[in-house]
Design a protein around this motif. Structure first.
Motif, mmCIF file in Angstrom:
data_model
loop_
_atom_site.group_PDB
_atom_site.id
_atom_site.type_symbol
_atom_site.label_atom_id
_atom_site.label_comp_id
_atom_site.label_asym_id
_atom_site.label_seq_id
_atom_site.Cartn_x
_atom_site.Cartn_y
_atom_site.Cartn_z
ATOM 1 N N SER A 195 0.828 -1.209 0.000
ATOM 2 C CA SER A 195 0.000 0.000 0.000
ATOM 3 C C SER A 195 0.859 1.252 0.000
ATOM 4 N N LEU A 196 1.954 1.231 0.771
ATOM 5 C CA LEU A 196 2.843 2.390 0.810
ATOM 6 C C LEU A 196 3.505 2.620 -0.542
ATOM 7 N N LEU A 197 3.925 1.530 -1.183
ATOM 8 C CA LEU A 197 4.520 1.663 -2.512
ATOM 9 C C LEU A 197 3.503 2.200 -3.514
ATOM 10 N N ASP A 198 2.249 1.760 -3.382
ATOM 11 C CA ASP A 198 1.207 2.220 -4.305
ATOM 12 C C ASP A 198 0.928 3.718 -4.150
ATOM 13 N N GLN A 199 1.257 4.268 -2.977
ATOM 14 C CA GLN A 199 0.970 5.675 -2.699
ATOM 15 C C GLN A 199 2.200 6.571 -2.842
ATOM 16 N N GLN A 200 3.257 6.082 -3.464
ATOM 17 C CA GLN A 200 4.479 6.879 -3.576
ATOM 18 C C GLN A 200 4.242 8.233 -4.229
ATOM 19 N N ASP A 201 3.396 8.280 -5.259
ATOM 20 C CA ASP A 201 3.157 9.545 -5.963
ATOM 21 C C ASP A 201 2.474 10.579 -5.079
ATOM 22 N N ALA A 202 1.856 10.098 -3.983
ATOM 23 C CA ALA A 202 1.173 11.015 -3.075
ATOM 24 C C ALA A 202 2.026 11.355 -1.859
ATOM 25 N N LEU A 203 3.300 10.990 -1.894
ATOM 26 C CA LEU A 203 4.218 11.288 -0.805
ATOM 27 C C LEU A 203 5.205 12.366 -1.232
ATOM 28 N N VAL A 204 5.530 13.253 -0.276
ATOM 29 C CA VAL A 204 6.630 14.185 -0.485
ATOM 30 C C VAL A 204 7.906 13.438 -0.096
ATOM 31 N N ARG B 188 9.521 11.059 8.489
ATOM 32 C CA ARG B 188 9.337 11.916 9.662
ATOM 33 C C ARG B 188 10.401 13.009 9.720
ATOM 34 N N ARG B 189 11.637 12.638 9.376
ATOM 35 C CA ARG B 189 12.687 13.656 9.352
ATOM 36 C C ARG B 189 12.367 14.736 8.318
ATOM 37 N N LEU B 190 11.840 14.291 7.184
ATOM 38 C CA LEU B 190 11.489 15.245 6.132
ATOM 39 C C LEU B 190 10.369 16.173 6.603
ATOM 40 N N GLU B 191 9.378 15.623 7.288
ATOM 41 C CA GLU B 191 8.301 16.441 7.832
ATOM 42 C C GLU B 191 8.838 17.458 8.834
ATOM 43 N N HIS B 192 9.749 16.987 9.705
ATOM 44 C CA HIS B 192 10.319 17.882 10.715
ATOM 45 C C HIS B 192 11.122 19.005 10.055
ATOM 46 N N ARG B 193 11.821 18.687 9.001
ATOM 47 C CA ARG B 193 12.676 19.668 8.329
ATOM 48 C C ARG B 193 11.858 20.689 7.548
ATOM 49 N N THR B 194 10.786 20.223 6.906
ATOM 50 C CA THR B 194 10.001 21.113 6.055
ATOM 51 C C THR B 194 8.806 21.725 6.771
ATOM 52 N N GLY B 195 8.381 21.102 7.862
ATOM 53 C CA GLY B 195 7.190 21.575 8.547
ATOM 54 C C GLY B 195 5.912 21.248 7.825
ATOM 55 N N PRO C 206 3.339 18.010 6.124
ATOM 56 C CA PRO C 206 3.088 16.555 6.151
ATOM 57 C C PRO C 206 3.635 15.903 4.884
ATOM 58 N N SER C 207 4.228 14.708 5.060
ATOM 59 C CA SER C 207 4.786 14.010 3.902
ATOM 60 C C SER C 207 3.721 13.316 3.082
ATOM 61 N N ALA C 208 2.565 13.036 3.683
ATOM 62 C CA ALA C 208 1.462 12.399 2.964
ATOM 63 C C ALA C 208 0.516 13.489 2.484
ATOM 64 N N ARG C 209 0.326 13.570 1.184
ATOM 65 C CA ARG C 209 -0.486 14.634 0.616
ATOM 66 C C ARG C 209 -1.945 14.250 0.438
ATOM 67 N N THR C 210 -2.256 12.964 0.623
ATOM 68 C CA THR C 210 -3.650 12.512 0.493
ATOM 69 C C THR C 210 -4.021 11.657 1.696
ATOM 70 N N HIS C 211 -5.315 11.485 1.867
ATOM 71 C CA HIS C 211 -5.798 10.620 2.958
ATOM 72 C C HIS C 211 -5.298 9.200 2.767
ATOM 73 N N GLU C 212 -5.283 8.709 1.531
ATOM 74 C CA GLU C 212 -4.832 7.341 1.252
ATOM 75 C C GLU C 212 -3.359 7.160 1.604
#
Length: 245
Positions: free
Chosen positions: A167-176, A216-223, A225-231
Motif C-alpha cells: 500500500s505504501l509503494l502504491d501511494q508513492q506519488d502522493a508522498l513528499v 518523519r525527518r522530512l516532515e520535521h525539516r520542512t514543517g 506533512p509528507s502524505a499529501r492525500t488521505h490514502e
C-alpha cells in the motif's frame, strides 16, 4: 553420536591388528553387520595392547546400546502402523512376546518412550512407563500447539506487513520524498516480491522502519506533512501499525 565414525575406529583397530579377514568387514554405514563381524573377529585384536582391546570392546558396547535404542524406536513405529491398519492388541501380543492384550499395550507404551525422548523439548530420557509416556505426549502436544500459535502469528504479521508495504509503494506519488525516502522505498520494492523467509521479513521490517524515519525527518525539516492525500496517510499509518505488531 556418529555411529559411522565409531565403526571406522573399530575398522582401524582390526587393520592395525592385521586381521586377515578385514576385507570382509561390512561398510561403516552397515552398523549391524559391522558389529557382528567385530564380535566374531574380536580374537584378532589380541595382537594389540590391552588398552586398545578395551577401547574396541567399549566401542562395541556403545554401538550395541545405540542400535538397541534405534530398534525400539523402529518397533514402536511398526506398532503404530499396525494399530493404524486395524490390528487389535490381542493380535499384537504374540508379536511382542507377551501373553495378554493389556501387556501388549503396556509394552508398546514403554517402547514408545524411546521414540519420544528426542521429541520432548528441554527434557532428558523419557522413562519407560505408561505414565511417563503420557506425560511426555502431553508436553509434546503443548509444545507443538505453542509452535503452531507462533507460526500462525508470524504468518499473520507477514500478511499485514507485506500488505502495508505494498500500500505504501502504491501511494508513492502522493508522498513528499527526498533522496533518503526514495532510497528506502526502493529497498522495500526490491525485497517485497520475494519476501518469504524470516530473514527476508526482518529485512523488509528494517527497510520500512527506515522509510518511515526518513519521512518523519522530512516532515520535521520542512514543517509539512509528507502524505499529501488521505490514502497516503493511511498507508503510512498501516505500516507503522504493522511494524508495532
Amino acid at each position: 553420536m556418529d555411529a559411522r565414525a565409531l565403526v571406522g575406529e573399530l575398522r582401524q583397530f582390526h587393520e592395525e591388528a592385521e586381521d586377515p579377514g578385514i576385507e570382509r568387514m561390512p561398510a561403516d554405514e552397515e552398523l549391524y553387520g559391522a558389529l557382528l563381524y567385530a564380535e566374531k573377529r574380536a580374537g584378532s585384536l589380541r595382537a594389540l595392547p590391552v588398552e586398545k582391546q578395551k577401547a574396541a570392546a567399549l566401542i562395541r558396547v556403545l554401538l550395541w546400546e545405540f542400535l538397541s535404542e534405534r530398534l525400539r524406536v523402529h518397533q514402536s513405529t511398526a506398532i503404530d502402523d499396525a494399530r493404524s491398519a486395524g490390528a487389535e492388541w490381542r493380535e499384537l501380543a504374540p508379536a511382542l512376546a507377551v501373553g495378554t492384550p493389556s501387556a501388549a499395550y503396556n509394552k508398546a507404551r514403554r517402547l514408545q518412550a524411546g521414540s519420544l525422548t528426542d521429541a520432548v523439548p528441554g527434557t532428558g530420557r523419557v522413562r519407560r512407563t505408561p505414565e511417563a509416556v503420557r506425560q511426555a505426549e502431553r508436553r509434546i502436544a503443548e509444545h507443538r500447539a505453542a509452535e503452531e500459535r507462533a507460526q500462525a502469528a508470524a504468518r499473520q504479521r507477514h500478511h499485514l506487513l507485506a500488505g502495508a508495504a505494498q500500500s505504501l509503494l502504491d501511494q508513492q506519488d502522493a508522498l513528499v520524498m527526498d533522496e533518503d525516502v526514495e532510497y528506502w522505498l526502493g529497498e522495500v520494492a526490491e525485497v517485497l516480491p520475494h519476501c518469504t523467509t524470516p530473514t527476508q521479513m526482518l529485512g523488509l521490517s528494517r527497510y520500512l522502519s527506515a522509510a518511515l524515519r526518513a519521512l518523519r525527518r522530512l516532515e520535521h525539516r520542512t514543517g509539512q506533512p509528507s502524505a499529501r492525500t488521505h490514502e497516503a496517510h493511511a498507508a503510512c499509518a498501516a505500516v507503522a501499525s504493522a511494524l508495532a505488531e
